[in-house]
Design an enzyme around this catalytic site. Sequence first.
Site, PDB file in Angstrom:
ATOM      1  N   GLY A  98       0.282 -69.414  -3.293  1.00  0.00           N
ATOM      2  CA  GLY A  98       0.528 -70.790  -2.907  1.00  0.00           C
ATOM      3  C   GLY A  98      -0.164 -71.111  -1.599  1.00  0.00           C
ATOM      4  O   GLY A  98      -1.128 -70.450  -1.210  1.00  0.00           O
ATOM      5  N   CYS A  99       0.302 -72.124  -0.913  1.00  0.00           N
ATOM      6  CA  CYS A  99      -0.271 -72.504   0.375  1.00  0.00           C
ATOM      7  C   CYS A  99      -0.302 -71.308   1.315  1.00  0.00           C
ATOM      8  O   CYS A  99       0.692 -70.608   1.483  1.00  0.00           O
ATOM      9  CB  CYS A  99       0.552 -73.631   0.995  1.00  0.00           C
ATOM     10  SG  CYS A  99      -0.011 -74.124   2.637  1.00  0.00           S
ATOM     11  N   PHE A 100      -1.433 -71.066   1.949  1.00  0.00           N
ATOM     12  CA  PHE A 100      -1.575 -69.829   2.734  1.00  0.00           C
ATOM     13  C   PHE A 100      -0.939 -69.858   4.122  1.00  0.00           C
ATOM     14  O   PHE A 100      -0.863 -68.838   4.795  1.00  0.00           O
ATOM     15  CB  PHE A 100      -3.033 -69.390   2.841  1.00  0.00           C
ATOM     16  CG  PHE A 100      -4.059 -70.453   3.216  1.00  0.00           C
ATOM     17  CD1 PHE A 100      -3.743 -71.556   3.993  1.00  0.00           C
ATOM     18  CD2 PHE A 100      -5.373 -70.314   2.776  1.00  0.00           C
ATOM     19  CE1 PHE A 100      -4.697 -72.492   4.335  1.00  0.00           C
ATOM     20  CE2 PHE A 100      -6.350 -71.249   3.126  1.00  0.00           C
ATOM     21  CZ  PHE A 100      -6.012 -72.346   3.893  1.00  0.00           C
TER      22      PHE A 100
ATOM     23  N   PRO B  31       2.458 -67.521   3.953  1.00  0.00           N
ATOM     24  CA  PRO B  31       2.182 -66.085   3.940  1.00  0.00           C
ATOM     25  C   PRO B  31       1.603 -65.568   5.260  1.00  0.00           C
ATOM     26  O   PRO B  31       1.876 -64.434   5.652  1.00  0.00           O
ATOM     27  CB  PRO B  31       1.173 -65.941   2.800  1.00  0.00           C
ATOM     28  CG  PRO B  31       1.493 -67.063   1.880  1.00  0.00           C
ATOM     29  CD  PRO B  31       1.902 -68.199   2.765  1.00  0.00           C
TER      30      PRO B  31
END
Length: 236
Positions: A47-49, A52
């Site tokens: 998903g959106c980095f 993470p």
Amino acid sequence: MNFVYILVVLLLSMLVINTSVQANTVNKPPIDNIDSKKLKTATFAMGCFWGPDVLFGGVQGVLRTRVGYAGGKMDNPTYHNLGSHTETIQIEYDPNITSYQELLELFFENHNPYVKPYGSQYKSIVFYHNQEQKNIYENYVKNLDKEKTLYTELKEYSNFYLAEFYHQKYRLQSYSRLMSELREIYPNDNDFINSTLVARMNYYVGTQQGRELFEKEKNDYGLSEELLQWLESYIK
């Protein structure tokens, strides 16, 4: 006369270079004294980095995080021209402290791999760097819920393209107080992105968690006492 002038200029240049090297050595926090030869790499899309980047920055044994694009065919993608690439987090870690298995568990626990992505930008992908990582992934997914469709893809790692600087440690970049001091230590963008200290700061401000890790490492951060006190009051 010309010879004496040239000699003086050369000596002064050497002095400036030596002073600069010493300053850089002094400014480098102890936590960034990394033996890169012992590090291994893990690469995930989940998903959106931004999230993470925060998550893995707070894992003891993870020494570098960076966000970028991978999995597509286009050369040199950008955020506004991704092609078939996916937002990706790349991690360098010390296998003597944390394992690939542990990182993979965090990957699955911190996004929903059972939701079909609506585009290539936010796919769930494990990019394996070697046969060992591939085997660990395949053994792990054997124990997942067979009644659900797993949309996580397994791909052999090829290229990783670094995202624009404003995406790197995105949460941290909104904290001007921290950024001001960190940019004095890391005026070079690549040094900033690849710093363990910066990864930790991004984790702390992104979660307000990590008190135990902070207490364990804070003497190696090389930050001002004022900033350490602020972090101590900020982190739960």
